[in-house]
Every structure is written in structure tokens, then in C-alpha cells.
Motif scaffolding. Sequence first.
Motif, mmCIF file in Angstrom:
data_model
loop_
_atom_site.group_PDB
_atom_site.id
_atom_site.type_symbol
_atom_site.label_atom_id
_atom_site.label_comp_id
_atom_site.label_asym_id
_atom_site.label_seq_id
_atom_site.Cartn_x
_atom_site.Cartn_y
_atom_site.Cartn_z
ATOM 1 N N THR A 143 -5.817 -2.462 -1.750
ATOM 2 C CA THR A 143 -6.514 -2.473 -0.607
ATOM 3 C C THR A 143 -8.278 -3.154 -1.049
ATOM 4 O O THR A 143 -8.402 -4.076 0.377
ATOM 5 C CB THR A 143 -7.875 -0.930 -0.428
ATOM 6 O OG1 THR A 143 -8.047 -0.752 -0.592
ATOM 7 C CG2 THR A 143 -6.193 0.199 0.895
ATOM 8 N N GLY A 144 -8.062 -3.143 -1.813
ATOM 9 C CA GLY A 144 -10.090 -3.859 -2.297
ATOM 10 C C GLY A 144 -9.488 -5.307 -2.344
ATOM 11 O O GLY A 144 -10.773 -6.353 -1.961
ATOM 12 N N PHE A 168 -7.099 -6.549 -0.602
ATOM 13 C CA PHE A 168 -7.094 -7.148 0.764
ATOM 14 C C PHE A 168 -7.670 -7.235 1.101
ATOM 15 O O PHE A 168 -8.689 -8.474 1.956
ATOM 16 C CB PHE A 168 -6.033 -6.295 1.580
ATOM 17 C CG PHE A 168 -5.966 -6.669 2.802
ATOM 18 C CD1 PHE A 168 -4.222 -6.828 2.765
ATOM 19 C CD2 PHE A 168 -6.519 -6.418 3.893
ATOM 20 C CE1 PHE A 168 -4.739 -7.465 4.204
ATOM 21 C CE2 PHE A 168 -6.122 -6.688 5.349
ATOM 22 C CZ PHE A 168 -5.398 -7.222 5.774
ATOM 23 N N TYR A 169 -9.597 -6.774 1.183
ATOM 24 C CA TYR A 169 -9.893 -6.703 1.658
ATOM 25 C C TYR A 169 -10.751 -7.734 1.353
ATOM 26 O O TYR A 169 -11.824 -8.688 2.175
ATOM 27 C CB TYR A 169 -11.346 -5.903 1.805
ATOM 28 C CG TYR A 169 -10.937 -4.316 2.596
ATOM 29 C CD1 TYR A 169 -10.303 -4.524 3.634
ATOM 30 C CD2 TYR A 169 -11.063 -2.943 2.072
ATOM 31 C CE1 TYR A 169 -9.495 -3.641 4.035
ATOM 32 C CE2 TYR A 169 -10.548 -2.071 2.788
ATOM 33 C CZ TYR A 169 -9.661 -2.084 3.404
ATOM 34 O OH TYR A 169 -9.496 -1.560 4.032
ATOM 35 N N ALA A 170 -11.053 -8.237 -0.094
ATOM 36 C CA ALA A 170 -11.532 -9.329 -0.681
ATOM 37 C C ALA A 170 -11.134 -10.822 -0.435
ATOM 38 O O ALA A 170 -12.058 -11.898 0.068
ATOM 39 C CB ALA A 170 -11.787 -9.074 -2.414
ATOM 40 N N MET A 179 -9.854 -10.751 2.881
ATOM 41 C CA MET A 179 -9.809 -11.723 4.266
ATOM 42 C C MET A 179 -11.259 -12.196 4.016
ATOM 43 O O MET A 179 -11.384 -13.342 5.011
ATOM 44 C CB MET A 179 -10.160 -10.757 5.226
ATOM 45 C CG MET A 179 -8.005 -9.599 4.784
ATOM 46 S SD MET A 179 -7.010 -10.563 5.606
ATOM 47 C CE MET A 179 -6.351 -11.142 4.230
ATOM 48 N N LEU A 180 -12.015 -11.470 3.422
ATOM 49 C CA LEU A 180 -13.382 -12.214 3.371
ATOM 50 C C LEU A 180 -13.994 -12.811 3.299
ATOM 51 O O LEU A 180 -14.292 -14.159 3.558
ATOM 52 C CB LEU A 180 -13.885 -11.194 2.299
ATOM 53 C CG LEU A 180 -15.474 -11.626 2.307
ATOM 54 C CD1 LEU A 180 -16.270 -11.409 4.064
ATOM 55 C CD2 LEU A 180 -16.935 -10.227 1.349
ATOM 56 N N TRP A 238 1.095 -1.258 0.100
ATOM 57 C CA TRP A 238 0.560 0.307 -0.153
ATOM 58 C C TRP A 238 0.922 1.135 0.280
ATOM 59 O O TRP A 238 0.178 2.374 -0.892
ATOM 60 C CB TRP A 238 -1.278 -0.091 1.398
ATOM 61 C CG TRP A 238 -2.095 1.112 1.636
ATOM 62 C CD1 TRP A 238 -3.121 1.398 0.716
ATOM 63 C CD2 TRP A 238 -1.954 2.770 2.426
ATOM 64 N NE1 TRP A 238 -3.185 2.793 1.003
ATOM 65 C CE2 TRP A 238 -2.596 3.387 1.404
ATOM 66 C CE3 TRP A 238 -0.910 2.626 2.904
ATOM 67 C CZ2 TRP A 238 -2.454 4.578 2.436
ATOM 68 C CZ3 TRP A 238 -0.566 3.894 3.191
ATOM 69 C CH2 TRP A 238 -1.997 4.941 3.227
ATOM 70 N N PHE A 240 -15.480 -3.851 -4.141
ATOM 71 C CA PHE A 240 -14.268 -2.376 -3.893
ATOM 72 C C PHE A 240 -13.534 -1.705 -4.471
ATOM 73 O O PHE A 240 -12.867 -0.820 -4.151
ATOM 74 C CB PHE A 240 -12.739 -3.288 -2.727
ATOM 75 C CG PHE A 240 -13.554 -4.114 -1.860
ATOM 76 C CD1 PHE A 240 -14.298 -3.685 -0.294
ATOM 77 C CD2 PHE A 240 -13.866 -5.222 -1.503
ATOM 78 C CE1 PHE A 240 -14.779 -4.558 0.778
ATOM 79 C CE2 PHE A 240 -14.295 -6.612 -0.257
ATOM 80 C CZ PHE A 240 -14.670 -5.696 0.412
ATOM 81 N N GLY A 288 -11.968 -7.598 -5.409
ATOM 82 C CA GLY A 288 -11.871 -6.322 -4.860
ATOM 83 C C GLY A 288 -11.265 -5.355 -5.867
ATOM 84 O O GLY A 288 -11.153 -4.613 -5.300
#
Length: 290
Positions: free
Chosen positions: A241-242, A244-246, A248-249, A159, A285, A235
Amino acid sequence: MFGEDLAGIVLGGLAAGMVLFIVSVGLSVTMGLMGFVNLAHGGFAMIGGYVIVLSMNRLGVPFVPAVILGFVLTAAFSVVMERLFYSKLYRAAELDQVLFSIGLAFVMIASVIIIIGPETQPLILPSWLRGQMDLGFTTYRTYSIFLIAVGGLIALGLWLGFERTRMGAQIRAAVDNRKMAESLGINIDRLFTITFAFGSGMAAIGGGLGAEFLGLDPQYTLKYLVFFLIVVAVGGLGRITGVFYAAMLIGVMDFVLKKYVPQGGTAFIYALTILILLVRPQGLFGRKDA
């Protein structure tokens, strides 16, 4: 008991998600930057995984140097592939890109089977990564905690590099508007090569780190390809960041479904992905086009 079970689910899911992130982030950026449908990305993860695992098991290379070696050799191999083959197809139709990359994936699979064999290669962890770690609120596998920590540091580093450096600004500009980036004097060909090499090297790290619980065999290239593509699709292309969040989900969801719905639980992830893309084609995201 419930609190420990919940902590175990979250930690296990995060560890799996970190591996998905490390492998998928390179695919997201290269697809967003190049517009290339690279279905052989899992092959680079597999090759890197084999370099890491075999260098440890057969040559006695320590864990950390083996991971670095996997990154460097896979990145170098990807540069050769990018210059010889990928660069010739950047402006080709998507069907041509799909056929080429899936064909390359099968070549990678066949090559590994011929050279090394079809057997699963185990990742033998060093002593300092074995056993359990006391976190205060629960006790959990040391290696899973290690994956979460390393994945978090990689995500932060990516990032910062993506958002705070000149190279990152050039990549973002090329992802958002390639023609404008070229008009500003950005060397797109060089940027493609560097990004492709780095993304393939990251995939190699993910392939090696994840070999302990995902397994590592010649079918790895296709076995987890759908998951990598789902992470990228949810993502958003080129969004650190998208992705990363995807990751993790999806990592947590997959861990929970495998634990409680082992028969067919993964189908829920596929169905949810389809629903998300119907509502938000740019990804959960991703950024909407103006």
C-alpha cells in the motif's frame, strides 16, 4: 475548461503512477525481504519491455499474450540470475551488492545494444486501445484509462495476495524479522527465489505497458532507476500500500511538473524526497521500527 484540465492532469498522473507502481512494487518487496540493493531492477523492466514490444512488432503476437510472455520469460531469466549470482551476495556488504547490480545493469544495456540496437522501440497499440474514451465528465485517452484500470486491479490483487495468503504472510514475516521467520521453518531461500522472479516479472509488465509514453531503449535501465528508487524509499520497503500511494503521488507530481515546469521541474521531486527521508527515514508510508 478548468474541470477538464484538472481531470486530464489527474488521469495522466494516475496512469503514469500505475506504471511506476507496477515496476517498483517488486523492487520494494525484494529489497525489504532480501535486504539486497538491486540497482539492476530497471534492467529486468527493460528486458520485459523488449520481449513484449518485439513480440508484437516483429512476430505479430497479440497484445495480451505478449504481456504474459514478457512476464514469464523475464521471471524465468531472473530465476537464473538469482540462483547463479544474486544468491551468492545476499550476505555480502552493501557496496558489493551495489557494484554487482549496477555492473549487471550495464551488461544488460550493452547486450541489448549489440543484439537489437540503440534505437527506441515503439509500442504499437491494438485498435481497441487507441483513440479517446468518453468518461462523462471528460474525454481522455483510452490507453491511459486502461493503464489505470489494470494498475488498480494489479494493486488489489497484490494486496489480497500479500495480506490474505500463506505465501504473503511468510513474505511479511521475513521482511519484518528474517531470523524469526527462519526459526519458524520458513524456507527463506525458496521464498527469495519466488519473490525475486515475481518482482522481476511485474517489472517486465510495467516496462512493456509504459513503453507507449516512457519510451523503450537500452538506456531505460538507468533512465528511470531514480524514480523507481524514490517510489520505494517514499513508500517503504515491503509495503504494498505504501508503494502504491507513493507511486500515485509521484506520478501526479511528475505529470504536473512536466506540464507546467518542463525545465527542471523534476528537481522538485528530488528535493521533496530528500526532505521526506530526513524527517521519516523509513519512508512516508513505511512503518517505524519498534
